[in-house]
Structures are given as C-alpha cells and as structure tokens.
Design an enzyme around this catalytic site. Structure first.
Site, PDB file in Angstrom:
ATOM      1  N   HIS A 105       0.103   1.930  -1.768  1.00  0.00           N
ATOM      2  CA  HIS A 105       1.327   2.739  -1.782  1.00  0.00           C
ATOM      3  C   HIS A 105       1.738   3.177  -0.378  1.00  0.00           C
ATOM      4  O   HIS A 105       2.885   3.596  -0.170  1.00  0.00           O
ATOM      5  CB  HIS A 105       1.191   3.941  -2.723  1.00  0.00           C
ATOM      6  CG  HIS A 105       0.269   5.019  -2.255  1.00  0.00           C
ATOM      7  ND1 HIS A 105      -1.010   5.186  -2.755  1.00  0.00           N
ATOM      8  CD2 HIS A 105       0.436   6.025  -1.360  1.00  0.00           C
ATOM      9  CE1 HIS A 105      -1.575   6.232  -2.185  1.00  0.00           C
ATOM     10  NE2 HIS A 105      -0.716   6.754  -1.326  1.00  0.00           N
ATOM     11  N   ASP A 135      -4.313  -0.338  -6.082  1.00  0.00           N
ATOM     12  CA  ASP A 135      -3.686   0.514  -5.063  1.00  0.00           C
ATOM     13  C   ASP A 135      -4.391   0.351  -3.719  1.00  0.00           C
ATOM     14  O   ASP A 135      -4.589   1.310  -2.986  1.00  0.00           O
ATOM     15  CB  ASP A 135      -3.660   1.981  -5.475  1.00  0.00           C
ATOM     16  CG  ASP A 135      -2.773   2.829  -4.548  1.00  0.00           C
ATOM     17  OD1 ASP A 135      -1.792   2.279  -4.018  1.00  0.00           O
ATOM     18  OD2 ASP A 135      -3.093   4.012  -4.332  1.00  0.00           O
ATOM     19  N   GLY A 208      -0.812  11.973   3.664  1.00  0.00           N
ATOM     20  CA  GLY A 208      -1.187  11.383   4.954  1.00  0.00           C
ATOM     21  C   GLY A 208      -2.643  10.966   4.981  1.00  0.00           C
ATOM     22  O   GLY A 208      -3.043  10.109   5.759  1.00  0.00           O
ATOM     23  N   ASN A 209      -3.473  11.578   4.087  1.00  0.00           N
ATOM     24  CA  ASN A 209      -4.868  11.179   3.957  1.00  0.00           C
ATOM     25  C   ASN A 209      -5.026   9.874   3.181  1.00  0.00           C
ATOM     26  O   ASN A 209      -6.099   9.260   3.198  1.00  0.00           O
ATOM     27  CB  ASN A 209      -5.681  12.257   3.236  1.00  0.00           C
ATOM     28  CG  ASN A 209      -6.206  13.330   4.172  1.00  0.00           C
ATOM     29  OD1 ASN A 209      -5.738  14.453   4.136  1.00  0.00           O
ATOM     30  ND2 ASN A 209      -7.173  12.976   5.010  1.00  0.00           N
ATOM     31  N   SER A 210      -3.991   9.453   2.471  1.00  0.00           N
ATOM     32  CA  SER A 210      -4.078   8.247   1.652  1.00  0.00           C
ATOM     33  C   SER A 210      -4.533   7.052   2.479  1.00  0.00           C
ATOM     34  O   SER A 210      -3.962   6.750   3.520  1.00  0.00           O
ATOM     35  CB  SER A 210      -2.720   7.930   1.023  1.00  0.00           C
ATOM     36  OG  SER A 210      -2.373   8.897   0.068  1.00  0.00           O
ATOM     37  N   ILE A 228      -4.089  13.132  -4.924  1.00  0.00           N
ATOM     38  CA  ILE A 228      -4.505  14.493  -5.246  1.00  0.00           C
ATOM     39  C   ILE A 228      -3.762  14.958  -6.491  1.00  0.00           C
ATOM     40  O   ILE A 228      -2.735  14.395  -6.871  1.00  0.00           O
ATOM     41  CB  ILE A 228      -4.229  15.480  -4.081  1.00  0.00           C
ATOM     42  CG1 ILE A 228      -2.732  15.525  -3.757  1.00  0.00           C
ATOM     43  CG2 ILE A 228      -5.055  15.121  -2.862  1.00  0.00           C
ATOM     44  CD1 ILE A 228      -2.367  16.576  -2.710  1.00  0.00           C
ATOM     45  N   GLY A 266     -10.940 -11.278 -21.674  1.00  0.00           N
ATOM     46  CA  GLY A 266     -10.410 -12.021 -22.814  1.00  0.00           C
ATOM     47  C   GLY A 266     -10.342 -11.196 -24.087  1.00  0.00           C
ATOM     48  O   GLY A 266     -10.447 -11.743 -25.196  1.00  0.00           O
TER      49      GLY A 266
END
Length: 463
Positions: A105, A135, A208-210, A228, A266
């Site tokens: 993201h 992600d 910003g920590n992502s 978060i 499956g």
C-alpha cells in the site's frame, strides 16, 4: 510473659520476612549494572531500515474553457492538467544488492520511488514485485553498492510477552525507534490482506511506519509493520506486523523471477462458529470447516471431504480459515504438507501436495477498449490460478474483471476488480472473447448481470 510475647513477635516477624528474602533483591554494585539499553540492538539494525518516498503524476482532463482567448485574457493560463500524488513509508533492506521489502500500500499505483538510508543518502529505486495479497512489495535500489541487511528471524519462534522494537519513519519526521512487547500472535481480524495472520504489538506504530521493521532483541527481523487500529490516526498501542515467515516467500520470489507462486489447497474454507461447533459435536469453535472441494485438487486427491474440520498443518494448530491459508502460504512449492482434520468425531491426517493452482483455461487477458460499460477494464478467464489471485470464492468458470484503469468509463460506472460477468444483454459470457464481442455492440440500453462477493447483481445502463 512479656519476654515470651516479645520472642513470639520476633519469630513471626522473621517468618513474614522470609518471602522477601527469597526474592533476592540487591542494590546495583556498579554503573555498568545500573545501565540497561537497547542501543546495541538499534545500532545493529538501523542501517538496514530505510525511508520510502513514492509518487506518480496524475493527469486530469483540461476544461475547454481554459483555452478560450477571452478567458485567458482576463484570468491568465489556468487549469493545470496534472498533479503529483505522493506516498510515504518505510522499508527494510534484505539483500546486499539493495532489495528492499515494504508494504504494497506504500507504493500502490505509484511509478517513481526513492529510498533514503539512515545516513540520509538517497537513491532511486524500481519496483520489482508487487504482491497485494500479502500487502508486500519488493524494491531494488538503483546502485552497484553493497548495502547492510537485516537478518531474518523466525516469527514462529516468538512468544507473547517478548520484547520487540519497531523502526520506521512515522509522519515523515525521520527514523524513529519505539519499544514494546508482542501483544498477541495469529491475529486474523485485521483484514488488510488475504493472508490475515498478524503479529500484534504495543510498540508505537504510526502513519509512515508502514513497511518498517519489527525486530527482536537479537536484532533479527520478525515482522514488517503494516497497520494500526486507531480512532485518532495515531498510535494507541494496537499495531500489526506481517510475520517474517510470510515475508520470506516474497523475498524468494523477487530473487527468482519476480512472480509469487504459492501452494493451492483446492478447497474453500470457513471459520468454525459456535453454532457450527455445536452442530458437529466439537468441544469448542476452532479450526476451519471445508465447505467445498475442487475436483482433482490437492485436497480432493489427499482424501479430504466437505464437512471435514482442519485443525492443524504440519503439526501447527490453526484456529480459523485464515490460519490454514497462512500455514500453507508460507510453504515452498514441492513436497507435501500433513493436514490434520476431524471427521465424524475422529482425527484423520492427509498428505496434501504443495502445488500451484493450474491456469486452465488460459486467462487470455483482454483490455476492453470500445465504448461500453467495460471500457478500460482488464478481463480474464476464470481458472483456479486466477481465482486464487483475486480471492474469488465459489467461482469456477466465467470472466472476471482483473482491474479497471483509473478514470476509465468502467471505473466511473462502478465496475470493480473481482466482478464476475455472467451476462450482457441476455447473452451468457463464457470467455473474454465473448465479453469483447458483447462490448462492441451499440445497444440503447445495457443489461448487465454481475456476481460480486457472492451476490448476483443485475443493472441497466443507458447506451
């Protein structure tokens, strides 16, 4: 008597003091014993944690009024046709060649990426892998330099209560370190990706920590900070990180062709609720109920059946469907996994082959270009591989929308990624070429039947 009472009181005091003495409390004897710090760990890991700056230029339609000479005479040259969209996050260097792991993201929809090191040097970077299902994304720093890396740990080895450090670039203020503990494991309610299986921590994580690092006290990476839970937008001590064991599969894919391929079970799964547990005689609502089994898929070949409840994968307990997906998703292709399940009150085991989902029929992707409700949509034939990629449930055939171009007619009309097109103007859509032919029509009214998230929607749009 007074002497006897005094002796008795002293003896009781001695007994009462005994537990305090066993605690072995001592006063620090030196400054070295008094000093306790995470600084050695931080010095070890911070050179491998970077800031990620991503951007893209967005084009906007120019109003013809701005080209009118009279308008420009009074108001000047107005109507800038473009603007720059920006994103800020963090990342972790995992290979000396400059491979950087971050959140998908952070770079989603972006075209230009820069990476800033802890020593403030900046480098351009290119996106080598995007994996929205987890992600996660992988960047490559454009440099021949050899970079410091963060050693990968084992997220299955950590325990609730272990100390953890989060490192990243919150709110763009610069590299920041916060400390907390592992609050919980195997959190599956966050829902930010298809493999909803997170480490929860109270180490402060903010916007910003992502993409930043969650490390243990050995300085090993145990997770990539991802999201978060907050009503204010700031940290309230509920942060989530993607376990490093999932990150490892994405790093491997980036190093070997840039395509993520994971094992295909499956079978479709659903969480065991209390009602389901009561109806099949389980003591507690835990595990994943097999709701449907694909013919000739790995689950069917292993002898698993509809109604079985999966309780463990390779000896590791699973509490829900997301847990099964994670345990299989972190395993490399090839070989087999031992799946433990309950059937009729008895425990069974099955050896499930770890193979990728087949692409049969071929996806035969087509971008619809003619003016129609699907103009700008990329459509593909449904196969087990496509169903896995787009997280389609109970869809075995047909045509699915893989993406819609920004500001396209399809996007503006509400056509979404994952929509399965069943009929157009009464005609059944079986292949992408069927949809392309239908889109070439010029009807006065478009009659569309679409399946979205398990629901069938019928809508009419003017031609």
């Amino acid at each position: 008597m007074r002497r006897l009472a005094l002796a008795l009181a002293l003896s009781l005091a001695a007994v009462a003091a005994a537990p305090a003495e066993t605690a072995d409390k001592t006063v620090p004897q030196s400054a070295a014993e008094l000093h306790f710090s995470f600084a050695p760990v931080v010095k070890k890991v911070r050179p491998a944690v970077v800031n990620v700056y991503a951007s893209r230029v967005e084009r906007r339609a120019r109003n013809p009024l701005f080209d009118d000479p009279i308008f420009r005479q009074f108001f000047g040259d107005q109507g800038d046709e473009s603007r720059v969209a920006q994103s800020l996050g963090s990342g972790v260097i995992v290979d000396p060649s400059g491979l950087v792991v971050t959140n998908h993201h952070v770079i989603e929809g972006m075209t230009d990426v820069k990476v800033a090191l802890s020593d403030r040097r900046e480098f351009p970077a290119k996106i080598v892998l995007r994996d929205p299902r987890t992600d996660l994304a992988v960047l490559k720093i454009d440099s021949s330099e050899r970079f410091p890396v963060l050693e990968l740990g084992d997220s299955d080895a950590i325990e609730v209560g272990d100390i953890a450090l989060a490192i990243g670039n919150p709110f763009g203020v610069g590299q920041t370190v916060t400390q907390g503990i592992i609050s919980a494991q195997a959190r599956t309610e966050a829902g930010v990706n298809d493999y909803g299986f997170f480490i929860q921590t109270d180490a402060a994580i903010n916007p910003g920590n992502s993409g930043g690092a969650l490390v243990d006290l050995e300085g090993k990476l145990i997770g990539i900070n991802s999201m978060i839970v907050s009503r204010s937008g700031g940290s309230v001590g509920i942060g989530f990180a993607i376990p490093v064991n999932m990150v490892k599969s994405v790093i491997y894919a980036a190093q070997h062709g840039g395509v993520v391929r994971r094992p295909w079970f499956g079978a479709s799964l659903q969480d065991v609720t209390k009602d389901i547990a009561d109806s099949i005689g389980l003591e507690r609502p835990a595990g994943a109920l097999i709701a449907d089994v694909a013919a000739d898929g790995p689950a069917a070949q292993a002898g698993l059946k509809r109604g079985d409840v999966v309780t463990a994968v390779d000896g590791q307990d699973v509490d829900d469907a997301a847990g099964v997906g994670f345990r299989l998703g972190v395993k490399p292709l090839g070989g087999a996994a031992t799946v433990t399940a309950l059937r009729g009150g008895k425990t069974i085991t099955a050896s499930v082959k770890l193979i990728a989902a087949p692409e049969k029929p071929p996806r035969d992707a087509i971008r619809i270009k003619t003016r129609s409700p699907f103009q700008g949509a990329l459509v593909e034939n449904v196969s087990p591989a496509v169903a896995e990629e787009l997280s389609l449930q109970n869809v075995e055939e047909g045509v699915v929308v893989a993406e819609t171009a920004p500001d396209s007619l399809a996007a503006n009309l509400g056509i979404q990624k994952g929509d399965v097109v069943l009929k157009v103007n009464g005609a059944k859509i079986g292949t992408t070429h069927d949809l392309e032919a239908a889109a070439n029509q010029r009807p006065r009214l478009w009659d569309l039947t679409i399946q979205r998230s398990g629901q069938v929607i019928r809508t009419r749009i003017g031609g």
